[in-house]
Write a protein that holds these residues in place. Structure first.
Motif, short mmCIF file in Angstrom:
data_model
loop_
_atom_site.label_atom_id
_atom_site.label_comp_id
_atom_site.label_asym_id
_atom_site.label_seq_id
_atom_site.Cartn_x
_atom_site.Cartn_y
_atom_site.Cartn_z
N ARG A 183 11.53 14.55 88.63
CA ARG A 183 11.95 15.22 87.40
C ARG A 183 11.48 14.45 86.18
O ARG A 183 10.95 15.03 85.22
N THR A 184 11.66 13.12 86.21
CA THR A 184 11.24 12.30 85.07
C THR A 184 9.72 12.33 84.91
O THR A 184 9.21 12.37 83.78
N ARG A 225 7.67 14.77 85.60
CA ARG A 225 7.29 16.04 84.96
C ARG A 225 7.61 16.00 83.47
O ARG A 225 6.80 16.47 82.64
#
Length: 226
Positions: free
Chosen positions: A37-38, A40
């Motif tokens: 997530r980070t 992206r």
């Protein structure tokens, strides 16, 4: 004798000009990676900065984002004995997990393809502790520590001829580093392989938290707008 030869081979690989760069396309190093997530989020922010500041260099894809630690040189082919010894070193590291806060956008001013990177305020000591432990393990294994002088933890976004002044981010990017990896980078092919992965040690939860994950708060907003 085998160990001595491996040490000599690695020392040769770490010396500029020891072999033609065109032949030494297999780089090995330890690294910390952001979670998916980070990663992206970082690429999304990097795309905006690329447009804002007029960079033309190609953005790193989420799977290539990393903070490199101890380098094990560039080689012509993958040195399996070195990989085995590096994996043994990684398995022996007992460094703590730590919070990373990337809060500065910086152009490193080396060469013509200058890396545009994110640097951290909070979390730098966590990287230093981990890197020192890996370096000690490598030395105990009879290998160079792979520690660069003036090591600055950073995450590269792209490379470009342009450079910008250092910028303090109003909205830092944060994650908790819970593992580190041994990475095989295929130089010039934009591909990374993960050859080893080890968990970092989580501290015991303070009394009264019921085992909840206690994280550090991010720094207050400061600096120039991006």
């Amino acid at each position: 004798m085998v160990g001595m030869q491996l040490e000599l081979d690695l020392a040769m690989a770490l010396q500029p000009g020891a072999a033609e760069d065109a032949q030494r396309r297999d780089a090995l190093y330890f690294a910390v990676l952001p979670d998916e997530r980070t990663a992206r989020l970082i690429v999304e922010r990097a795309a905006a900065w690329r447009a804002q500041y007029g960079f033309v260099g190609r953005l790193y894809t989420p799977d290539r984002l990393h903070v490199s630690l101890n380098a094990l040189g560039r080689h012509a082919g993958l040195p399996q004995r070195l990989v085995a010894r590096a994996n043994a070193v990684g398995a022996g590291v007992a460094a703590p997990a730590f919070d990373v806060v990337l809060d500065r956008l910086v152009s490193f001013r080396n060469g013509t393809r200058r890396p545009l990177v994110l640097c951290c305020g909070e979390g730098a000591e966590g990287f230093n502790v981990l890197s020192r432990q890996i370096g000690l393990g490598l030395k105990c294994a009879g290998l160079p520590s792979g520690l660069a002088a003036g090591f600055t933890p950073h995450l590269t976004l792209l490379r470009d001829r342009r450079a910008i002044p250092d910028i303090a981010l109003e909205s830092p990017i944060a994650w908790r580093a819970r593992e580190f990896l041994l990475v095989h980078s295929l130089f010039g092919q934009s591909r990374h392989r993960h050859l080893g992965r080890w968990a970092l040690r989580e501290p015991l939860a303070p009394a009264g938290t019921d085992g909840l994950d206690v994280r550090l708060a991010g720094p207050a907003t400061r600096g120039s707008k991006t």
